[in-house]
Design a protein around this motif. Structure first.
Motif, PDB file in Angstrom:
ATOM      1  N   TYR B  31       0.634  -0.918   0.342  1.00 12.50           N
ATOM      2  CA  TYR B  31      -0.304   0.146   0.126  1.00 12.50           C
ATOM      3  C   TYR B  31       0.557   1.512  -0.248  1.00 12.50           C
ATOM      4  O   TYR B  31       1.489   0.867   0.743  1.00 12.50           O
ATOM      5  CB  TYR B  31      -0.995   0.188   1.259  1.00 12.50           C
ATOM      6  CG  TYR B  31      -1.620  -0.932   1.062  1.00 12.50           C
ATOM      7  CD1 TYR B  31      -1.053  -2.240   1.611  1.00 12.50           C
ATOM      8  CD2 TYR B  31      -2.949  -0.253   0.959  1.00 12.50           C
ATOM      9  CE1 TYR B  31      -2.454  -2.986   1.697  1.00 12.50           C
ATOM     10  CE2 TYR B  31      -4.583  -1.754   0.793  1.00 12.50           C
ATOM     11  CZ  TYR B  31      -4.405  -3.223   1.494  1.00 12.50           C
ATOM     12  OH  TYR B  31      -4.753  -4.157   1.565  1.00 12.50           O
ATOM     13  N   TYR B  33       0.498   5.765  -0.150  1.00 11.97           N
ATOM     14  CA  TYR B  33      -0.554   7.242  -0.402  1.00 11.97           C
ATOM     15  C   TYR B  33       0.604   8.175  -0.509  1.00 11.97           C
ATOM     16  O   TYR B  33       1.501   8.365   0.089  1.00 11.97           O
ATOM     17  CB  TYR B  33      -0.478   6.841   1.447  1.00 11.97           C
ATOM     18  CG  TYR B  33      -1.474   5.894   1.630  1.00 11.97           C
ATOM     19  CD1 TYR B  33      -0.982   5.039   2.030  1.00 11.97           C
ATOM     20  CD2 TYR B  33      -3.327   5.614   1.700  1.00 11.97           C
ATOM     21  CE1 TYR B  33      -1.772   2.763   2.719  1.00 11.97           C
ATOM     22  CE2 TYR B  33      -3.895   4.795   2.378  1.00 11.97           C
ATOM     23  CZ  TYR B  33      -2.863   3.486   2.184  1.00 11.97           C
ATOM     24  OH  TYR B  33      -4.223   2.425   2.836  1.00 11.97           O
ATOM     25  N   TYR B  35      -0.456  12.698   0.703  1.00  8.09           N
ATOM     26  CA  TYR B  35      -1.117  13.407   1.409  1.00  8.09           C
ATOM     27  C   TYR B  35      -0.866  14.866   0.970  1.00  8.09           C
ATOM     28  O   TYR B  35       0.932  14.487   0.739  1.00  8.09           O
ATOM     29  CB  TYR B  35      -0.630  12.907   2.567  1.00  8.09           C
ATOM     30  CG  TYR B  35      -1.203  11.618   3.154  1.00  8.09           C
ATOM     31  CD1 TYR B  35      -0.583  10.324   3.048  1.00  8.09           C
ATOM     32  CD2 TYR B  35      -2.794  12.010   3.461  1.00  8.09           C
ATOM     33  CE1 TYR B  35      -1.324   8.918   3.778  1.00  8.09           C
ATOM     34  CE2 TYR B  35      -3.229  10.404   4.205  1.00  8.09           C
ATOM     35  CZ  TYR B  35      -2.195   9.181   4.314  1.00  8.09           C
ATOM     36  OH  TYR B  35      -3.168   8.463   5.030  1.00  8.09           O
ATOM     37  N   PHE B  90       3.450  14.658   1.259  1.00 10.21           N
ATOM     38  CA  PHE B  90       3.686  13.591   2.054  1.00 10.21           C
ATOM     39  C   PHE B  90       3.652  12.418   1.705  1.00 10.21           C
ATOM     40  O   PHE B  90       2.712  11.844   1.596  1.00 10.21           O
ATOM     41  CB  PHE B  90       3.406  13.819   3.371  1.00 10.21           C
ATOM     42  CG  PHE B  90       4.163  14.721   3.913  1.00 10.21           C
ATOM     43  CD1 PHE B  90       3.128  15.718   4.385  1.00 10.21           C
ATOM     44  CD2 PHE B  90       5.041  14.353   4.282  1.00 10.21           C
ATOM     45  CE1 PHE B  90       4.089  16.557   5.569  1.00 10.21           C
ATOM     46  CE2 PHE B  90       5.849  15.603   5.037  1.00 10.21           C
ATOM     47  CZ  PHE B  90       5.329  16.518   6.052  1.00 10.21           C
ATOM     48  N   PHE B  96       0.847  -4.383   3.792  1.00 10.06           N
ATOM     49  CA  PHE B  96      -1.294  -5.218   3.143  1.00 10.06           C
ATOM     50  C   PHE B  96      -1.215  -5.610   4.903  1.00 10.06           C
ATOM     51  O   PHE B  96      -2.917  -5.946   4.673  1.00 10.06           O
ATOM     52  CB  PHE B  96      -1.205  -6.139   2.177  1.00 10.06           C
ATOM     53  CG  PHE B  96      -0.911  -7.662   2.669  1.00 10.06           C
ATOM     54  CD1 PHE B  96       0.278  -8.270   2.460  1.00 10.06           C
ATOM     55  CD2 PHE B  96      -1.951  -8.329   2.931  1.00 10.06           C
ATOM     56  CE1 PHE B  96       0.257  -9.266   2.917  1.00 10.06           C
ATOM     57  CE2 PHE B  96      -2.086 -10.189   3.071  1.00 10.06           C
ATOM     58  CZ  PHE B  96      -1.191 -10.496   3.077  1.00 10.06           C
ATOM     59  N   ASN B  98      -1.124  -4.887   7.693  1.00 16.12           N
ATOM     60  CA  ASN B  98      -1.369  -3.678   8.735  1.00 16.12           C
ATOM     61  C   ASN B  98      -2.907  -3.511   9.237  1.00 16.12           C
ATOM     62  O   ASN B  98      -3.074  -3.360   8.778  1.00 16.12           O
ATOM     63  CB  ASN B  98      -0.335  -2.476   7.994  1.00 16.12           C
ATOM     64  CG  ASN B  98       0.404  -1.398   9.784  1.00 16.12           C
ATOM     65  OD1 ASN B  98       0.265  -1.202   9.753  1.00 16.12           O
ATOM     66  ND2 ASN B  98       1.704  -1.927   9.506  1.00 16.12           N
ATOM     67  N   THR B  99      -1.952  -2.951  10.422  1.00 12.62           N
ATOM     68  CA  THR B  99      -3.980  -2.434  10.629  1.00 12.62           C
ATOM     69  C   THR B  99      -3.630  -0.812  10.942  1.00 12.62           C
ATOM     70  O   THR B  99      -4.372  -0.159  11.816  1.00 12.62           O
ATOM     71  CB  THR B  99      -3.687  -2.798  11.919  1.00 12.62           C
ATOM     72  OG1 THR B  99      -2.357  -2.852  13.259  1.00 12.62           O
ATOM     73  CG2 THR B  99      -3.350  -4.268  12.546  1.00 12.62           C
ATOM     74  N   GLY B 100      -2.663  -0.274  10.624  1.00 11.71           N
ATOM     75  CA  GLY B 100      -3.322   0.842  10.037  1.00 11.71           C
ATOM     76  C   GLY B 100      -1.349   1.849  10.342  1.00 11.71           C
ATOM     77  O   GLY B 100      -1.650   3.068  10.872  1.00 11.71           O
ATOM     78  N   GLU B 101      -0.467   0.988  10.681  1.00 10.11           N
ATOM     79  CA  GLU B 101       1.154   1.789  10.866  1.00 10.11           C
ATOM     80  C   GLU B 101       1.302   2.307   9.639  1.00 10.11           C
ATOM     81  O   GLU B 101       2.085   1.181   8.865  1.00 10.11           O
ATOM     82  CB  GLU B 101       2.144   1.209  11.696  1.00 10.11           C
ATOM     83  CG  GLU B 101       2.564   1.217  11.811  1.00 10.11           C
ATOM     84  CD  GLU B 101       3.951   0.731  12.257  1.00 10.11           C
ATOM     85  OE1 GLU B 101       3.918   0.003  12.457  1.00 10.11           O
ATOM     86  OE2 GLU B 101       5.082   1.459  12.893  1.00 10.11           O
ATOM     87  N   LEU B 102       1.741   3.895   8.781  1.00  9.29           N
ATOM     88  CA  LEU B 102       2.356   4.564   8.165  1.00  9.29           C
ATOM     89  C   LEU B 102       3.308   4.465   8.652  1.00  9.29           C
ATOM     90  O   LEU B 102       4.132   4.827   9.267  1.00  9.29           O
ATOM     91  CB  LEU B 102       1.199   5.585   7.553  1.00  9.29           C
ATOM     92  CG  LEU B 102      -0.426   5.050   6.863  1.00  9.29           C
ATOM     93  CD1 LEU B 102      -1.296   6.508   7.170  1.00  9.29           C
ATOM     94  CD2 LEU B 102      -0.158   4.020   5.806  1.00  9.29           C
ATOM     95  N   PHE B 104       6.268   7.229   6.718  1.00 15.85           N
ATOM     96  CA  PHE B 104       6.298   8.604   5.593  1.00 15.85           C
ATOM     97  C   PHE B 104       7.850   9.026   5.422  1.00 15.85           C
ATOM     98  O   PHE B 104       8.171   8.559   5.919  1.00 15.85           O
ATOM     99  CB  PHE B 104       5.436  10.001   7.275  1.00 15.85           C
ATOM    100  CG  PHE B 104       4.187  10.156   6.953  1.00 15.85           C
ATOM    101  CD1 PHE B 104       3.033   9.232   7.967  1.00 15.85           C
ATOM    102  CD2 PHE B 104       3.163  10.670   6.088  1.00 15.85           C
ATOM    103  CE1 PHE B 104       2.113   8.929   8.396  1.00 15.85           C
ATOM    104  CE2 PHE B 104       1.895  10.292   5.810  1.00 15.85           C
ATOM    105  CZ  PHE B 104       1.079   9.515   6.728  1.00 15.85           C
ATOM    106  N   GLY B 105       7.412   9.464   4.434  1.00 18.17           N
ATOM    107  CA  GLY B 105       8.292   9.696   3.383  1.00 18.17           C
ATOM    108  C   GLY B 105       9.299  11.956   3.871  1.00 18.17           C
ATOM    109  O   GLY B 105       8.336  11.905   5.433  1.00 18.17           O
TER     110      GLY B 105
END
Lengths: 112, 113
Positions: B31, B33, B35, B90, B96, B98-102, B104-105
């Protein structure tokens, strides 16, 4: 998709415990609650994550009541370096909730 | 351990110009993203991808296009830049299961004049 609501800003003095609450009334059964910290000019970074009850790590604790409609991030004995914006994120890829959206965040200012 | 790398880190464009932001991750995450964050504001989801060859719209997709031709790369394109697209962008990725831990760059600061 659970929408989150947090206070826009908070001030606290050094050495105190700070509690930031996030409301997420529409949280789904498979959703987890994740908190991030963001310093100016940096990307957010993971602080803590939980599903229910209480989770504690080396930097924070996360309290989640039984109904899971809110959560509280607790920062013990804050210092000036804890001044940042804190976001709670509710979602779970495992639950098919791929569209991970953030709320407005809470701007925490630590006063010397 | 590069993690998530964004290029370029800074860019100034004139209205109407086009450009592409590149996000590369070396964690084999499915995944990815994009932003945007306007001054003093929170993060708003532009587009995301759940795997190679797939993309989906987020909260504020208008004026942007994305592509995920390779699993490790997620490109964000502005075909005709507008001053309203001045922001910090960002990129984030996660696995896949994962429970929501992103992850980031460091962000890409874009100014459109």
């Amino acid at each position: 998709l659970a929408k989150t609501t947090q206070p826009i800003s908070m001030d606290s003095y050094e050495g105190q415990e700070v509690n930031i609450t996030c409301s997420h009334n529409n949280i789904a059964t498979n959703d987890y609650i994740t908190w991030y910290q963001q310093f100016p000019s940096q990307g957010p970074r993971f602080i803590i994550q939980g599903y229910k009850t209480k989770v504690t790590n080396e930097v924070a604790s996360l309290f989640i009541p039984a109904d899971r409609k809110s959560s509280t991030l607790s920062l013990p004995r804050v210092s000036l370096s804890d001044t940042a914006v804190y976001y709670c994120l509710v979602g779970s890829l495992a639950g098919g909730n791929e569209k991970l959206t953030f709320g407005t965040g809470t701007r925490l200012t630590i006063i010397p | 351990n590069a993690g998530v790398t964004q290029t370029p880190k800074f860019r100034v464009l004139k209205t109407g110009q086009s450009m592409t932001l590149l996000c590369a991750q070396d964690m084999n995450h499915e995944y990815m993203y994009w932003y945007r964050q306007d001054p003093g504001m929170g993060l708003r989801l532009i587009h995301y991808s759940v795997g190679e060859g797939t993309t989906a719209k987020g909260e504020v997709p208008d004026g942007y296009n994305v592509s995920r031709l390779k699993k490790q790369n997620f490109l964000l394109g502005l075909e005709s830049a507008a001053p309203s697209q001045t922001s910090v962008y960002f990129c984030a990725s996660t696995a896949f299961q994962n429970t929501g831990e992103l992850f980031f760059g460091e962000g890409s600061r874009l100014t459109v004049l």
